[in-house]
Design a protein around this motif. Structure first.
Motif, PDB file in Angstrom:
ATOM      1  N   LEU A 144       0.837  -1.208   0.000  1.00 20.74           N
ATOM      2  CA  LEU A 144       0.000   0.000   0.000  1.00 20.74           C
ATOM      3  C   LEU A 144       0.868   1.253   0.000  1.00 20.74           C
ATOM      4  O   LEU A 144       0.654   2.154  -0.810  1.00 20.74           O
ATOM      5  CB  LEU A 144      -0.931   0.014   1.212  1.00 20.74           C
ATOM      6  CG  LEU A 144      -1.703   1.321   1.450  1.00 20.74           C
ATOM      7  CD1 LEU A 144      -2.635   1.643   0.281  1.00 20.74           C
ATOM      8  CD2 LEU A 144      -2.470   1.250   2.761  1.00 20.74           C
ATOM      9  N   TYR A 145       1.854   1.327   0.861  1.00 27.47           N
ATOM     10  CA  TYR A 145       2.708   2.522   0.939  1.00 27.47           C
ATOM     11  C   TYR A 145       3.452   2.757  -0.370  1.00 27.47           C
ATOM     12  O   TYR A 145       3.713   3.894  -0.768  1.00 27.47           O
ATOM     13  CB  TYR A 145       3.735   2.405   2.064  1.00 27.47           C
ATOM     14  CG  TYR A 145       3.178   2.097   3.423  1.00 27.47           C
ATOM     15  CD1 TYR A 145       1.897   2.503   3.803  1.00 27.47           C
ATOM     16  CD2 TYR A 145       3.923   1.378   4.336  1.00 27.47           C
ATOM     17  CE1 TYR A 145       1.394   2.199   5.054  1.00 27.47           C
ATOM     18  CE2 TYR A 145       3.428   1.077   5.595  1.00 27.47           C
ATOM     19  CZ  TYR A 145       2.165   1.487   5.946  1.00 27.47           C
ATOM     20  OH  TYR A 145       1.674   1.182   7.182  1.00 27.47           O
TER      21      TYR A 145
ATOM     22  N   ARG B 234       1.318  16.168  -4.448  1.00 24.89           N
ATOM     23  CA  ARG B 234       1.512  14.724  -4.609  1.00 24.89           C
ATOM     24  C   ARG B 234       0.243  13.994  -4.199  1.00 24.89           C
ATOM     25  O   ARG B 234      -0.442  14.409  -3.273  1.00 24.89           O
ATOM     26  CB  ARG B 234       2.683  14.233  -3.752  1.00 24.89           C
ATOM     27  CG  ARG B 234       4.019  14.705  -4.268  1.00 24.89           C
ATOM     28  CD  ARG B 234       5.175  14.281  -3.390  1.00 24.89           C
ATOM     29  NE  ARG B 234       5.192  12.847  -3.146  1.00 24.89           N
ATOM     30  CZ  ARG B 234       5.842  12.296  -2.125  1.00 24.89           C
ATOM     31  NH1 ARG B 234       6.496  13.047  -1.263  1.00 24.89           N
ATOM     32  NH2 ARG B 234       5.839  10.997  -1.956  1.00 24.89           N
ATOM     33  N   TYR B 235      -0.052  12.904  -4.910  1.00 28.13           N
ATOM     34  CA  TYR B 235      -1.234  12.103  -4.614  1.00 28.13           C
ATOM     35  C   TYR B 235      -0.892  10.936  -3.689  1.00 28.13           C
ATOM     36  O   TYR B 235       0.153  10.299  -3.828  1.00 28.13           O
ATOM     37  CB  TYR B 235      -1.861  11.545  -5.897  1.00 28.13           C
ATOM     38  CG  TYR B 235      -2.670  12.562  -6.636  1.00 28.13           C
ATOM     39  CD1 TYR B 235      -3.993  12.816  -6.283  1.00 28.13           C
ATOM     40  CD2 TYR B 235      -2.124  13.282  -7.686  1.00 28.13           C
ATOM     41  CE1 TYR B 235      -4.744  13.757  -6.958  1.00 28.13           C
ATOM     42  CE2 TYR B 235      -2.874  14.225  -8.363  1.00 28.13           C
ATOM     43  CZ  TYR B 235      -4.174  14.463  -7.998  1.00 28.13           C
ATOM     44  OH  TYR B 235      -4.913  15.390  -8.665  1.00 28.13           O
ATOM     45  N   PHE B 236      -1.817  10.679  -2.767  1.00 34.13           N
ATOM     46  CA  PHE B 236      -1.685   9.587  -1.807  1.00 34.13           C
ATOM     47  C   PHE B 236      -3.010   8.845  -1.733  1.00 34.13           C
ATOM     48  O   PHE B 236      -4.060   9.419  -1.999  1.00 34.13           O
ATOM     49  CB  PHE B 236      -1.350  10.135  -0.410  1.00 34.13           C
ATOM     50  CG  PHE B 236      -0.044  10.874  -0.361  1.00 34.13           C
ATOM     51  CD1 PHE B 236       1.133  10.209  -0.042  1.00 34.13           C
ATOM     52  CD2 PHE B 236       0.011  12.228  -0.643  1.00 34.13           C
ATOM     53  CE1 PHE B 236       2.336  10.887  -0.006  1.00 34.13           C
ATOM     54  CE2 PHE B 236       1.212  12.917  -0.611  1.00 34.13           C
ATOM     55  CZ  PHE B 236       2.381  12.245  -0.288  1.00 34.13           C
ATOM     56  N   ILE B 237      -2.948   7.586  -1.349  1.00 34.76           N
ATOM     57  CA  ILE B 237      -4.163   6.811  -1.100  1.00 34.76           C
ATOM     58  C   ILE B 237      -3.927   5.998   0.167  1.00 34.76           C
ATOM     59  O   ILE B 237      -2.924   5.301   0.296  1.00 34.76           O
ATOM     60  CB  ILE B 237      -4.564   5.930  -2.299  1.00 34.76           C
ATOM     61  CG1 ILE B 237      -5.942   5.333  -2.074  1.00 34.76           C
ATOM     62  CG2 ILE B 237      -3.521   4.884  -2.621  1.00 34.76           C
ATOM     63  CD1 ILE B 237      -6.620   4.859  -3.338  1.00 34.76           C
TER      64      ILE B 237
ATOM     65  N   ASP C 193      -5.386   9.208   5.788  1.00 34.97           N
ATOM     66  CA  ASP C 193      -4.186   9.349   6.611  1.00 34.97           C
ATOM     67  C   ASP C 193      -3.401   8.032   6.569  1.00 34.97           C
ATOM     68  O   ASP C 193      -3.902   6.991   6.999  1.00 34.97           O
ATOM     69  CB  ASP C 193      -4.599   9.679   8.049  1.00 34.97           C
ATOM     70  CG  ASP C 193      -3.438  10.024   8.951  1.00 34.97           C
ATOM     71  OD1 ASP C 193      -2.282   9.638   8.648  1.00 34.97           O
ATOM     72  OD2 ASP C 193      -3.681  10.673   9.980  1.00 34.97           O
ATOM     73  N   LEU C 194      -2.176   8.093   6.063  1.00 39.32           N
ATOM     74  CA  LEU C 194      -1.356   6.893   5.962  1.00 39.32           C
ATOM     75  C   LEU C 194      -0.831   6.400   7.307  1.00 39.32           C
ATOM     76  O   LEU C 194      -0.295   5.302   7.392  1.00 39.32           O
ATOM     77  CB  LEU C 194      -0.174   7.135   5.011  1.00 39.32           C
ATOM     78  CG  LEU C 194      -0.538   7.148   3.538  1.00 39.32           C
ATOM     79  CD1 LEU C 194       0.608   7.686   2.698  1.00 39.32           C
ATOM     80  CD2 LEU C 194      -0.924   5.755   3.076  1.00 39.32           C
TER      81      LEU C 194
END
Length: 175
Positions: A55-56, A123-126, A133-134
């Motif tokens: 995932l990270y 920057r994109y995060f999921i 929130d990672l």
């Protein structure tokens, strides 16, 4: 209409690729490890190290080969973001729910429009959780550990197309 796309890459899983390059890619690997350790120390969860690292690794700017090229690390997130933009039509009554599934090694991720990518400093995060929130574990329905190892990585997309949704997007975007 329904559109199905499957992309296979046989060989190393996402996690295995990071493990093989961790000595060349120390900064990114250490960032992934810090996030994993924080979640493991602060939350009860069922996710393996491999699943959390997978995932990270999807985040914008993260690549197992970043030490070779600064421009690496955006392709998978662009693919996920495009899927969310194109595949946002759903009809639960007809069981038309789009999804993007990633199988890699012993990890399975399911992305839907419920947990969309979010932006921080361009920057994109999921995160696959409600908090975007990672540093909080993802939802169990979105990330799971597989018993059998998939020999590489598979991206599988299911998107539903409706005329009304296409017209709506054209009107909103002006294209």
């Amino acid at each position: 209409g329904e559109l199905n796309i499957n992309i296979f890459n046989f060989g190393d899983s996402i996690y295995d690729g990071f493990e093989k390059t961790k000595h060349d890619n120390k900064v990114i690997y250490e960032d992934l490890e810090k996030t994993h350790n924080f979640i493991s120390e602060n939350y009860q969860h069922e996710f393996s190290r491999e699943s959390l690292f997978t995932l990270y690794s999807l985040q914008d700017g993260i690549s197992r080969l970043k030490y070779d090229s600064e421009s690496r690390g955006s392709g998978t997130m662009k693919f996920i973001t495009s899927f969310i933009e194109i595949g946002d039509y759903e009809n639960p009554i007809k069981d038309l729910i789009p999804d993007l599934t990633i199988l890699s090694g012993k990890s399975k991720l399911i992305c839907t429009k419920k947990y969309k990518p979010f932006q921080i400093s361009g920057r994109y995060f999921i995160s696959l959780n409600d908090e975007s929130d990672l540093t909080i574990p993802p939802k169990k329905e979105c990330l799971s550990n597989l018993k059998t190892k998939f020999p590489g990585t598979l991206l599988s997309v299911k998107v539903y197309i409706s005329n009304e949704n296409i017209v709506k997007k054209i009107n909103e975007n002006g294209n």
